[in-house]
Design a protein around this motif. Sequence first.
Motif, mmCIF file in Angstrom:
data_model
loop_
_atom_site.group_PDB
_atom_site.id
_atom_site.type_symbol
_atom_site.label_atom_id
_atom_site.label_comp_id
_atom_site.label_asym_id
_atom_site.label_seq_id
_atom_site.Cartn_x
_atom_site.Cartn_y
_atom_site.Cartn_z
ATOM 1 N N SER A 187 0.830 -1.208 0.000
ATOM 2 C CA SER A 187 0.000 0.000 0.000
ATOM 3 C C SER A 187 0.864 1.258 0.000
ATOM 4 O O SER A 187 0.965 1.959 1.010
ATOM 5 C CB SER A 187 -0.922 -0.009 1.234
ATOM 6 N N PRO A 188 1.518 1.579 -1.130
ATOM 7 C CA PRO A 188 2.340 2.794 -1.193
ATOM 8 C C PRO A 188 1.456 4.043 -1.125
ATOM 9 O O PRO A 188 0.346 4.049 -1.648
ATOM 10 C CB PRO A 188 3.031 2.685 -2.554
ATOM 11 N N THR A 189 1.930 5.062 -0.466
ATOM 12 C CA THR A 189 1.167 6.301 -0.343
ATOM 13 C C THR A 189 2.097 7.491 -0.503
ATOM 14 O O THR A 189 3.315 7.388 -0.331
ATOM 15 C CB THR A 189 0.478 6.417 1.031
ATOM 16 N N ASP A 190 1.515 8.633 -0.821
ATOM 17 C CA ASP A 190 2.281 9.879 -0.838
ATOM 18 C C ASP A 190 1.332 11.053 -0.637
ATOM 19 O O ASP A 190 0.234 11.077 -1.188
ATOM 20 C CB ASP A 190 3.068 10.031 -2.140
ATOM 21 N N ILE A 191 1.769 11.991 0.168
ATOM 22 C CA ILE A 191 1.022 13.220 0.394
ATOM 23 C C ILE A 191 2.008 14.384 0.379
ATOM 24 O O ILE A 191 3.213 14.193 0.552
ATOM 25 C CB ILE A 191 0.258 13.218 1.746
ATOM 26 N N ALA A 192 1.489 15.585 0.156
ATOM 27 C CA ALA A 192 2.306 16.793 0.183
ATOM 28 C C ALA A 192 1.782 17.702 1.294
ATOM 29 O O ALA A 192 0.575 17.923 1.394
ATOM 30 C CB ALA A 192 2.253 17.506 -1.161
ATOM 31 N N VAL A 193 2.697 18.179 2.112
ATOM 32 C CA VAL A 193 2.338 19.070 3.216
ATOM 33 C C VAL A 193 3.022 20.410 2.986
ATOM 34 O O VAL A 193 4.226 20.452 2.694
ATOM 35 C CB VAL A 193 2.770 18.488 4.573
ATOM 36 N N ALA A 194 2.271 21.486 3.088
ATOM 37 C CA ALA A 194 2.815 22.822 2.853
ATOM 38 C C ALA A 194 2.541 23.723 4.043
ATOM 39 O O ALA A 194 1.537 23.554 4.751
ATOM 40 C CB ALA A 194 2.218 23.423 1.584
ATOM 41 N N TRP A 195 3.448 24.674 4.277
ATOM 42 C CA TRP A 195 3.287 25.680 5.318
ATOM 43 C C TRP A 195 3.492 27.055 4.702
ATOM 44 O O TRP A 195 4.381 27.250 3.875
ATOM 45 C CB TRP A 195 4.304 25.500 6.437
ATOM 46 N N SER A 196 2.685 28.012 5.117
ATOM 47 C CA SER A 196 2.858 29.385 4.654
ATOM 48 C C SER A 196 2.352 30.346 5.722
ATOM 49 O O SER A 196 1.378 30.061 6.422
ATOM 50 C CB SER A 196 2.109 29.627 3.337
ATOM 51 N N GLY A 197 3.050 31.481 5.832
ATOM 52 C CA GLY A 197 2.650 32.475 6.807
ATOM 53 C C GLY A 197 3.783 32.865 7.734
ATOM 54 O O GLY A 197 4.964 32.595 7.437
ATOM 55 N N PRO A 198 3.468 33.495 8.874
ATOM 56 C CA PRO A 198 4.504 33.925 9.819
ATOM 57 C C PRO A 198 5.367 32.757 10.266
ATOM 58 O O PRO A 198 4.866 31.651 10.482
ATOM 59 C CB PRO A 198 3.695 34.499 10.996
ATOM 60 N N LEU A 199 6.656 32.987 10.396
ATOM 61 C CA LEU A 199 7.584 31.925 10.760
ATOM 62 C C LEU A 199 7.229 31.284 12.093
ATOM 63 O O LEU A 199 7.434 30.080 12.289
ATOM 64 C CB LEU A 199 9.010 32.497 10.818
ATOM 65 N N SER A 200 6.668 32.059 13.006
ATOM 66 C CA SER A 200 6.329 31.540 14.327
ATOM 67 C C SER A 200 5.083 30.671 14.324
ATOM 68 O O SER A 200 4.923 29.802 15.184
ATOM 69 C CB SER A 200 6.137 32.707 15.313
ATOM 70 N N ALA A 201 4.181 30.884 13.353
ATOM 71 C CA ALA A 201 2.930 30.111 13.327
ATOM 72 C C ALA A 201 2.371 30.037 11.903
ATOM 73 O O ALA A 201 1.304 30.582 11.612
ATOM 74 C CB ALA A 201 1.904 30.729 14.271
ATOM 75 N N PRO A 202 3.059 29.364 11.001
ATOM 76 C CA PRO A 202 2.547 29.254 9.623
ATOM 77 C C PRO A 202 1.347 28.332 9.542
ATOM 78 O O PRO A 202 1.180 27.433 10.367
ATOM 79 C CB PRO A 202 3.747 28.673 8.865
ATOM 80 N N LYS A 203 0.522 28.548 8.542
ATOM 81 C CA LYS A 203 -0.665 27.713 8.331
ATOM 82 C C LYS A 203 -0.285 26.486 7.514
ATOM 83 O O LYS A 203 0.434 26.584 6.527
ATOM 84 C CB LYS A 203 -1.748 28.510 7.612
ATOM 85 N N ARG A 204 -0.791 25.318 7.918
ATOM 86 C CA ARG A 204 -0.476 24.077 7.230
ATOM 87 C C ARG A 204 -1.613 23.654 6.308
ATOM 88 O O ARG A 204 -2.785 23.832 6.627
ATOM 89 C CB ARG A 204 -0.217 22.953 8.244
#
Length: 219
Positions: free
Chosen positions: A181-198
């Motif tokens: 069961s191979p899987t792959d997802i992409a996770v991104a963060w953007s916003g202020p360095l102290s609390a970026p949105k995922r």
Amino acid sequence: RVPGFGADIAGGRLGFHMTFRNEGTLVSASGRLEAAGTDVAALGVTTFSGKFDTLVDVAGVGESVTQIMQSLGGAGQITARALRFPGLDPLAASRVQQQWQGKDPPANMNALISAIEQELPKSAWMPGMITVPLTITRGAARIGPAQHELNNIVASGQALIDLRAASLSAAVSLSHRDEISPTDIAVAWSGPLSAPKRSIDASSMLNRLQLSAITREQE
């Protein structure tokens, strides 16, 4: 030449030296920045934890100190030790995909991402120690691209940090090289360095589940 100086910063040691040369009406500057044992937690970063060693050679040119600083660019590398991403279980996607094996696929992307979000906090992604390239251009630091493999988990990604705005734009793809069961997802963060949105992109997994359902119907 400006004499080198050092200081204790963010739980580590920072060293820096710079050389200036007159070139007509312009002044060129070149130097090296070294940081050892920088603890990102002391910088207010919460997305991940670890300590970093940084080595970067920089250069710039201008008619004033401001122009020189704005033009500074350079290249080097960052070595991260004890790197840990809490709430980013690399096997979360595999567990979710197994839940849907042999069943109808999720109705939409939101349903799939919701299921993944429930599994992610169960563990952390801990790549340990990695070394990645670093480039600095006009107040922005680009880290990566890089790839890392540990326990059949392959991660690749890069990050861009706006040093003046203290903001982050980063993306990491996590692939589980499982024969069944191979899987792959992409996770991104953007916003202020102290609390970026995922945010999460699981389109590849959704396509795989939908294709599997179509194959079962045709059998």
